[in-house]
Design an enzyme around this catalytic site. Structure first.
Site, short mmCIF file in Angstrom:
data_model
loop_
_atom_site.label_atom_id
_atom_site.label_comp_id
_atom_site.label_asym_id
_atom_site.label_seq_id
_atom_site.Cartn_x
_atom_site.Cartn_y
_atom_site.Cartn_z
N ILE A 64 0.85 -1.18 0.00
CA ILE A 64 0.00 0.00 0.00
C ILE A 64 0.90 1.24 0.00
CG2 ILE A 64 -1.95 1.19 1.07
CD1 ILE A 64 -2.63 -1.41 2.55
N PRO A 65 1.52 1.54 -1.13
CA PRO A 65 2.34 2.77 -1.20
C PRO A 65 1.43 3.98 -1.01
CG PRO A 65 2.22 1.70 -3.36
CD PRO A 65 1.50 0.82 -2.39
N HIS A 66 1.89 4.94 -0.24
CA HIS A 66 1.05 6.09 0.05
C HIS A 66 1.88 7.32 0.37
CE1 HIS A 66 1.77 4.02 3.87
NE2 HIS A 66 1.76 5.22 4.42
N GLY A 67 1.24 8.46 0.31
CA GLY A 67 1.91 9.70 0.65
C GLY A 67 0.94 10.87 0.58
#
Length: 154
Positions: A64-67
Site C-alpha cells: 500500500i504505497p502512500h503519501g
C-alpha cells in the site's frame, strides 16, 4: 458511503508490467499523475520518500504505497495488479502482486489514516485475495474492490 469511495473505475490497472519495486512505483505514479493532474515526478518522489522509511509491503502479496501531496484536493486511490510478482521488501519477505496506491492532501491527517485503515480492512476480508486475482479486467476488479463487505455474524 462506499467502502473505498476514493477509488474510481479509471484508477484500476489490471495487468501492470513491472520488474522492480522502483519501476512499479514509477508506473503507478505516472498513472496517478494523469488522473489527478499532478506532476508525475512529485508523486514518484513522495512514494520513494515514504518507502525509505520502511516498505509499504504489508504481506500476503500486497503493498500500500502512500503519501501526502500539497494542494491535492481529495483522497485518491489507484489499484494495480502486477502481471508478475516482484520483490517489494514486504514484511513477510514474499513478493508483491497487488499495489494499492493512496494519495492524500497534505493536511489530511486523520482522513489519510482512516483511508489506509479502510484499505487494510478490505484486504483482510476472507476470500478477497482470491477474488482480486481471479478478476479478469478493470471492471471486474473495480467491482470486487468496491463491494460492501458481507455483514458478520454476531
Amino acid at each position: 458511503m462506499p467502502q473505498l469511495d476514493f477509488l474510481t473505475p479509471e484508477a484500476i490497472a489490471p495487468a501492470l508490467r513491472a520488474s522492480s519495486k522502483k519501476q512499479a512505483l514509477h508506473d503507478i505514479a505516472a498513472q496517478a499523475s494523469r488522473l489527478v493532474g499532478r506532476d508525475e515526478r512529485e508523486i514518484f518522489d513522495t512514494l520513494l520518500q515514504r518507502e525509505r522509511l520502511g516498505s509499504t509491503g504489508i504481506g500476503e502479496g500486497i503493498a500500500i504505497p502512500h503519501g501526502k501531496l500539497p494542494r491535492l484536493d481529495r483522497l485518491f486511490g489507484l489499484f494495480a495488479r502486477l502481471e508478475r510478482p516482484i520483490d517489494f521488501e514486504a514484511i513477510d519477505g514474499e513478493p508483491v502482486d497487488m499495489l494499492f496506491l493512496l494519495l492524500a492532501p497534505e493536511g489530511a491527517g486523520a482522513d489519510h489514516l482512516k483511508a489506509l485503515a479502510r484499505i487494510a480492512r478490505m484486504l483482510r476480508e476472507p476470500g478477497i485475495h482470491e477474488r482480486i486475482r481471479a478478476a479478469r479486467d478493470a471492471g471486474a476488479l473495480y467491482a470486487v474492490l468496491t463491494q460492501e463487505p458481507a455483514p458478520r455474524a454476531a
